[in-house]
Enzyme design. Structure first.
Site, PDB file in Angstrom:
ATOM      1  N   TYR A   8      -3.504  -1.249  10.130  1.00 31.46           N
ATOM      2  CA  TYR A   8      -3.331  -1.405   8.685  1.00 31.46           C
ATOM      3  C   TYR A   8      -1.978  -0.861   8.247  1.00 31.46           C
ATOM      4  O   TYR A   8      -1.241  -1.501   7.486  1.00 31.46           O
ATOM      5  CB  TYR A   8      -4.460  -0.680   7.963  1.00 31.46           C
ATOM      6  N   SER A  36       0.858  -1.185   0.000  1.00 28.47           N
ATOM      7  CA  SER A  36       0.000   0.000   0.000  1.00 28.47           C
ATOM      8  C   SER A  36       0.891   1.232   0.000  1.00 28.47           C
ATOM      9  O   SER A  36       2.070   1.159   0.377  1.00 28.47           O
ATOM     10  CB  SER A  36      -0.885   0.002   1.256  1.00 28.47           C
TER      11      SER A  36
END
Length: 256
Positions: free
Chosen positions: A161, A148
């Site tokens: 996350y 990400s």
């Protein structure tokens, strides 16, 4: 280079790919793109609702198989894939499955922290270890993690996350260091802000949606299909000398 040579460079004919989290979004787009490039595809999910992805893969003319496995239980990830590995030669592994839980760090619940880390990192590692063993014996394989842009940034209200995606980027490099000389390429793709289930809450918030969109040089949110080409490249012979790389596909977000 001739057209035939270029096609061979990106062809996945004769290969079988395992894609986790293949039901929707980025996972679905990658699974279909790999099939379009010639690969048979194993679709891994935790619910028996893979029909749309199965249909899209079938339309490419490639074989598909669905495996149900709940990656929320990391200890079961490796064990759950053993039957598949006994029956299928997996040439390409795409670790796409992931979850996100949003809350201020000071209010973050222990359960949410471990849920995110279990799926995004722990299950990813144990599944990769299991699939990599026969790849290493054959001295050939491609492993692609979905990282990400939050592998490089902190984000807002997503501490677990962010921590998991930083770890995925580091793990990509660590595994590449061990396995590149043994014929297995390990790389990652770092999507930017893509219109998926994980970003639905942001897109429904008018202020956050506009703040994000206006910061992206491309001027729009990404689509799952925007990630598919990078996955085909990293799965194909064209990337045989690419090792330990985190390929950012973000519309220019990190360049801003």
């Amino acid at each position: 280079m001739s057209r035939n040579g270029l096609e061979r460079m990106f062809s996945l004919s004769g290969k079988t790919a395992l894609v986790t989290g293949a039901r929707t979004g980025i996972g679905q787009a990658i699974a279909v793109a790999l099939a379009e490039a010639g690969a048979d595809v194993v679709l891994l999910g935790h619910q028996d609702n893979m029909q749309e992805t199965e249909r899209l893969v079938a339309e490419t003319g490639r074989r598909h198989r669905t495996v149900l496995l709940d990656l929320a239980d990391p200890s079961a990830a490796a064990a759950g894939v053993q039957g598949l590995l006994a029956e299928e030669r997996i040439d390409i592994l795409v670790n796409n499955a992931g979850i996100i839980r949003r809350a201020p760090a000071v209010q973050y619940r222990e359960r949410d922290w471990y849920d995110v880390m279990n799926v995004n990192l722990h299950a990813l590692f144990w599944l990769t270890q299991a699939v990599a063993k026969p790849m290493l014996e054959r001295r050939q394989g491609k492993i692609i993690h979905i990282a990400s842009v939050l592998s490089f940034q902190g984000g807002i209200l997503v501490p677990a996350y962010t921590a998991s995606k930083h770890a995925v980027a580091g793990l990509t490099k660590a595994l590449a260091n061990e396995w590149a000389a043994l014929g297995v390429q390990v790389n990652a793709i770092a999507p930017g802000y893509v219109a998926t289930n994980n970003t639905e809450a942001l897109r429904k918030d008018p202020d956050r949606n506009e703040a994000i969109r206006s910061r992206i040089p491309a001027g729009r949110w990404g689509e799952p299909a925007d990630i598919a080409g990078a996955a085909v490249f990293l799965a194909s012979p064209a990337s045989d000398y690419v090792n330990g790389h985190v390929l950012v596909v973000d519309g220019g977000w990190l360049a801003r």
